[in-house]
Design a protein around this motif. Sequence first.
Motif, PDB file in Angstrom:
ATOM      1  N   SER B  38     -34.782  21.407  13.138  1.00 38.58           N
ATOM      2  CA  SER B  38     -34.473  20.105  13.746  1.00 38.58           C
ATOM      3  C   SER B  38     -34.789  18.958  12.793  1.00 38.58           C
ATOM      4  N   PHE B  39     -35.976  18.371  12.887  1.00 39.00           N
ATOM      5  CA  PHE B  39     -36.250  17.166  12.109  1.00 39.00           C
ATOM      6  C   PHE B  39     -36.301  17.470  10.604  1.00 39.00           C
ATOM      7  N   ALA B  44     -29.611  19.298  14.025  1.00 36.20           N
ATOM      8  CA  ALA B  44     -30.442  20.359  14.583  1.00 36.20           C
ATOM      9  C   ALA B  44     -29.589  21.613  14.731  1.00 36.20           C
ATOM     10  N   ILE B  46     -29.187  25.168  16.805  1.00 32.64           N
ATOM     11  CA  ILE B  46     -29.603  25.762  18.072  1.00 32.64           C
ATOM     12  C   ILE B  46     -28.838  27.064  18.296  1.00 32.64           C
ATOM     13  N   LEU B  53     -25.066  26.505  17.213  1.00 30.03           N
ATOM     14  CA  LEU B  53     -24.594  25.141  17.441  1.00 30.03           C
ATOM     15  C   LEU B  53     -25.357  24.177  16.546  1.00 30.03           C
ATOM     16  N   PHE B  55     -26.161  19.868  16.161  1.00 29.53           N
ATOM     17  CA  PHE B  55     -26.203  18.712  17.052  1.00 29.53           C
ATOM     18  C   PHE B  55     -26.865  17.565  16.285  1.00 29.53           C
ATOM     19  N   ALA B  56     -26.194  16.419  16.201  1.00 29.63           N
ATOM     20  CA  ALA B  56     -26.730  15.295  15.425  1.00 29.63           C
ATOM     21  C   ALA B  56     -26.314  13.969  16.051  1.00 29.63           C
ATOM     22  N   ALA B  57     -26.948  12.883  15.618  1.00 34.51           N
ATOM     23  CA  ALA B  57     -26.559  11.550  16.066  1.00 34.51           C
ATOM     24  C   ALA B  57     -26.790  10.554  14.946  1.00 34.51           C
ATOM     25  N   MET B 143     -21.463  17.287  18.116  1.00 33.04           N
ATOM     26  CA  MET B 143     -21.888  18.679  18.104  1.00 33.04           C
ATOM     27  C   MET B 143     -20.840  19.516  17.384  1.00 33.04           C
TER      28      MET B 143
END
Lengths: 328, 328
Positions: B38-39, B44, B46, B53, B55-57, B143
């Motif tokens: 993750s960080f 991230a 998953i 998967l 997943f980011a923003a 995602m």
Amino acid sequence: MLKRLASELRNFPGVTRKNPIGPLVEKFADHPENVIASFGEDAAVIEVGDEGLVFAADGIWDKLMRADPFWAGYCSVLVNTHDIAAMGGTPLAMVSICSTSNEGICNRLVEGINTGMDKLNVPMVGGHTNPDCEYNAIDVAIMGTIDLDHVIYSTTANPGDDIVVGIDLEGRVHPSFQYNYDTTTMKDKEILLKQLGSMEKLAQQNLVTAGKDISNPGMVGTAGMMIETCNQGAEIDINSIPKPKNIDMIDWIKMYPGMGFVVTTPPEKTEKAIEVFEKSNLTSKKIGKVRDHRKLIIKDRDKKETIFNFEKDKITGISCRKPKKQHR
Amino acid sequence: MLKRLASELRNFPGVTRKNPIGPLVEKFADHPENVIASFGEDAAVIEVGDEGLVFAADGIWDKLMRADPFWAGYCSVLVNTHDIAAMGGTPLAMVSICSTSNEGICNRLVEGINTGMDKLNVPMVGGHTNPDCEYNAIDVAIMGTIDLDHVIYSTTANPGDDIVVGIDLEGRVHPSFQYNYDTTTMKDKEILLKQLGSMEKLAQQNLVTAGKDISNPGMVGTAGMMIETCNQGAEIDINSIPKPKNIDMIDWIKMYPGMGFVVTTPPEKTEKAIEVFEKSNLTSKKIGKVRDHRKLIIKDRDKKETIFNFEKDKITGISCRKPKKQHR
């Protein structure tokens, strides 16, 4: 009273601020085949291999952020987990965008997010910081998994269905924000997860035709948004609206409750749906009927008042897009 | 020249604005077993059933939003797709939070997003609008899917690895924002998708030990962020940095390029990695070496200058968290 209720709701910012959504959404192009449903839903539904995924985002109203950064952070988790739960899904992970140059605000924001994460059992796995920003904002996105055979869409209610709410009435008006009725900060995780899980139970037992979590537009406003995107109308009986005893109806009708859902059920399934909500620690009542007249009407015994006529008025103005697949 | 470069980078807001990330991240609790990384990563990772998967923003810098809402909207898509591509993943869908009360700004923002979506082939499937906001902002989350056996992490470079960049040099300084080198708006979708796909190719062929997309901190700053979260150091030869002919090194080193990646490769794989980048329409060069001394050093022939000593300085300050599984 009925006239005043209708007028208050018609002009409530929690409702009117949804107006620009429709035109915005129309500008985004069509979606690939694996996107089963998107705009008008609490979360987009996407098919990946054998998995069903749900994906949503919520920004916190800047009024709330100014009023109380801790509560804004907490709510960013609360509303996002609701978006996934409302579809019948299970939250998996969140990402956040924290924008503030004020360390004190940032700390309270993050404390609120952390408290929300602990209570609602969803990890924050990444995101972005804007530490040199002229404004303070918190935006969060969430993804989850869902059983594609048992999704609760917002766009699939049928005329003749009952409108049923499941809501937690045990709480307090939040001291920082008069439009928020907080029912979660004082409760244990186990109760909250049970309440959130009520929608998945309704989905698995095929008890509802459509559903949504109750958000900023309040209970009747949220029912209105749902009915609008279904291309239907509704009649809601204000005497059947569940309400905490110590709050006026005029205030209650505009409140964002900490935990609440509105669903539509075929009349023969209404009793069972209410039972599922009640077993999940929520108060549940039938509050009205879905109609085919494209109006949102509230009634008090034999008096009726139209809040919106969707032939000319709008809440979101999102045109009805049925999901590409519906297994039920 | 070397001293000035080091000082410019050390004090460049694109770099220094990453400082608050570390303390923020430490406040978020540990993650469940299915969150592989993750960080410190661009996205991230998953595990869901048999699927991987990502997943980011990303929020867009408010400076850029004030300068050009179309470009801000466009960049919100560009940077998010880069986050997924940089891991070796494939973008699936985005959600956005548009905050503005100005209809003109909103329209240009949405036009920018739409143009980005078309160019980079990712749908926008939902999100949230704040239409009554005191500020203007665009935040986007994305995602994607990923082959869990072939993920490119940011935290896994080894001492002795070569540092290699793949970057598009054919473009222009963006007229609205001096720190953006735009290489994408004038190019066809096919070329852009080929460039973005270079990282997945590198991952599938096991050619790299770590990698990241080049973002606001620029090429050297991004390499520095990566090296910091790897708990390593680096020596970068400024004479080997690929650069458009008409731009000064002092300016170039602070620029966010439209399309660029920095990776680390075991020396015996460097040539092959460069070949993959070049075949993907990117200019590729070895620019330095990973070292175990915890310093980010730039050198010009026999002169050396330390930009950061990570024993006491920080960019993000994110402590090294290795992914929970690594299949390679």
